[in-house]
Design an enzyme around this catalytic site. Structure first.
Site, PDB file in Angstrom:
ATOM      1  N   GLY A 126       2.736  -1.000   4.354  1.00  0.00           N
ATOM      2  CA  GLY A 126       2.801   0.428   4.047  1.00  0.00           C
ATOM      3  C   GLY A 126       4.243   0.865   3.874  1.00  0.00           C
ATOM      4  N   GLY A 127       4.833   1.390   4.933  1.00  0.00           N
ATOM      5  CA  GLY A 127       6.183   1.958   4.879  1.00  0.00           C
ATOM      6  C   GLY A 127       7.212   1.066   4.214  1.00  0.00           C
ATOM      7  N   GLU A 171      -5.667  -4.680  10.625  1.00  0.00           N
ATOM      8  CA  GLU A 171      -4.652  -3.656  10.847  1.00  0.00           C
ATOM      9  C   GLU A 171      -4.968  -2.892  12.134  1.00  0.00           C
ATOM     10  OE1 GLU A 171      -2.605  -2.543   6.885  1.00  0.00           O
ATOM     11  OE2 GLU A 171      -4.380  -1.303   7.076  1.00  0.00           O
ATOM     12  N   HIS A 223      -9.647   1.315   4.586  1.00  0.00           N
ATOM     13  CA  HIS A 223      -8.395   1.497   5.333  1.00  0.00           C
ATOM     14  C   HIS A 223      -8.633   2.471   6.485  1.00  0.00           C
ATOM     15  CE1 HIS A 223      -4.333   2.727   6.317  1.00  0.00           C
ATOM     16  NE2 HIS A 223      -3.930   1.601   5.754  1.00  0.00           N
ATOM     17  N   SER A 225       3.123  -1.935  10.498  1.00  0.00           N
ATOM     18  CA  SER A 225       4.572  -2.009  10.717  1.00  0.00           C
ATOM     19  C   SER A 225       5.141  -3.399  10.465  1.00  0.00           C
ATOM     20  CB  SER A 225       4.926  -1.511  12.128  1.00  0.00           C
ATOM     21  OG  SER A 225       4.499  -0.166  12.294  1.00  0.00           O
ATOM     22  N   ASN A 272       0.869  -1.172   0.000  1.00  0.00           N
ATOM     23  CA  ASN A 272       0.000   0.000   0.000  1.00  0.00           C
ATOM     24  C   ASN A 272       0.909   1.226   0.000  1.00  0.00           C
ATOM     25  OD1 ASN A 272      -1.809   2.035   0.508  1.00  0.00           O
ATOM     26  ND2 ASN A 272      -2.324   1.367   2.601  1.00  0.00           N
ATOM     27  N   TRP A 273       1.056   1.813  -1.178  1.00  0.00           N
ATOM     28  CA  TRP A 273       2.021   2.926  -1.311  1.00  0.00           C
ATOM     29  C   TRP A 273       1.463   4.244  -0.777  1.00  0.00           C
ATOM     30  CZ3 TRP A 273       4.433   2.150  -6.928  1.00  0.00           C
ATOM     31  CH2 TRP A 273       5.091   0.917  -6.966  1.00  0.00           C
ATOM     32  N   LYS A 274       0.199   4.260  -0.422  1.00  0.00           N
ATOM     33  CA  LYS A 274      -0.456   5.471   0.107  1.00  0.00           C
ATOM     34  C   LYS A 274      -0.186   6.666  -0.821  1.00  0.00           C
ATOM     35  CE  LYS A 274      -0.270   3.360   4.620  1.00  0.00           C
ATOM     36  NZ  LYS A 274      -0.219   3.486   6.064  1.00  0.00           N
ATOM     37  N   GLY A 334       2.200   2.505  10.786  1.00  0.00           N
ATOM     38  CA  GLY A 334       3.161   3.588  10.613  1.00  0.00           C
ATOM     39  C   GLY A 334       3.809   4.048  11.909  1.00  0.00           C
ATOM     40  N   GLU A 357      -7.048   4.905   7.521  1.00  0.00           N
ATOM     41  CA  GLU A 357      -6.843   6.326   7.182  1.00  0.00           C
ATOM     42  C   GLU A 357      -8.070   6.891   6.465  1.00  0.00           C
ATOM     43  OE1 GLU A 357      -3.059   5.683   5.287  1.00  0.00           O
ATOM     44  OE2 GLU A 357      -2.216   5.192   7.252  1.00  0.00           O
TER      45      GLU A 357
END
Ligand code: PGA
Length: 251
Positions: free
Chosen positions: A234-235, A167, A95, A213, A9-11, A173, A97
């Site tokens: 993500g990251g 999640e 998600h 994470s 997930n590159w956001k 993150g 966010e």
């Protein structure tokens, strides 16, 4: 036996040139790793670029959101058909966010899930509790409600096609990760909820990713849990080597 699925997930990161570079590096790194399903979810603006880069490989394309209507006066929105038009096969929905910053409710997520499935997109449906909910021992209640409401009204075929992602919001993150035991406990809960909504056979077939994470250092242990069938990254997905190392950990 559920095939593991690792999604990046590159956001809201990467311009098209950067996205092409990252996708090419992931494609090279994953060339011999076909026993794991790998999905890249760039921003809308990089979907076409990434689609072109991964063409001919086993890597699949996913989006990070969509609208539930087919078309119409919804300024700024993107439909499932538009995603299919760019070769997307997956879409992340609900998600945390989106829930937190854009006020998406379970009812909205449910409309999107149904629209995605109707358009032949596989939804990756995200659920997870906030830190204060975990501390108040509400994890089970919160996650059960999210799964039940987000997937309401799906038939067995739809259930089997859907991917879930657990999640915990406090792990996204933050560098904090749920312990493998904490994650496994919630994954098993989600599978019980799915069995109650549909049937045990379908619940056994559904893949449930962990997200929050996940990185090369903790991936193997998390992915070794009986009900953890992949990762939503993500990251660590923004770095090709980290992401490919997580894909390897899923083998
Ligand atoms: P993270 O994000 O890996 O950076 O914690 C996961 C996600 O939000 O899907």
């Amino acid at each position: 036996m559920r095939k593991k699925i690792i999604a990046g997930n590159w956001k809201m990161n990467k311009l098209t040139g950067e996205a092409a570079e990252l996708a090419a590096a992931v494609k090279a790194g994953c060339a011999a790793l076909s026993d794991v399903d790998v999905v890249l979810c760039p921003t809308f603006t990089a979907l076409k670029t990434v689609s072109d880069v991964i063409a001919g490989s086993s890597i699949r394309l996913g989006a990070q959101n969509m609208h539930w209507e087919k078309d119409g006066a919804y300024t700024g929105e993107i439909s499932a058909g538009m995603l299919r038009d760019l070769n997307c096969q997956f879409v992340i929905l609900g998600h945390s966010e989106r829930r937190q910053y854009f006020h998406e409710t379970d009812a909205i997520v449910n409309r999107k899930v149904r629209a995605a499935l109707a358009a032949n997109l596989t939804p990756i449906v995200c659920v997870g509790e906030l830190l204060e909910q975990r501390e108040a021992n509400q994890t089970e209640e919160v996650v059960t409600a999210q799964v039940t409401k987000s997937l309401a009204g799906l038939d067995e075929t739809a259930f089997r096609r859907t991917v879930l992602a657990y999640e915990p919001v406090w792990a996204i993150g933050t560098g904090l990760t749920a312990t493998p035991a904490q994650a496994q406990e919630v994954h098993a809960l989600i599978r019980r909820v799915l069995a109650g909504m549909c049937n045990p056979g379908a619940a056994q077939a559904v893949r449930i990713q962990y997200g929050g994470s996940m990185k090369p250092a903790n991936a193997k242990e998390l992915l070794g849990q009986p009900d953890i069938d992949g990762g939503l990254i993500g990251g660590a997905a923004l770095d090709a080597k980290s992401f490919v190392d997580i894909v390897r950990a899923a083998l």
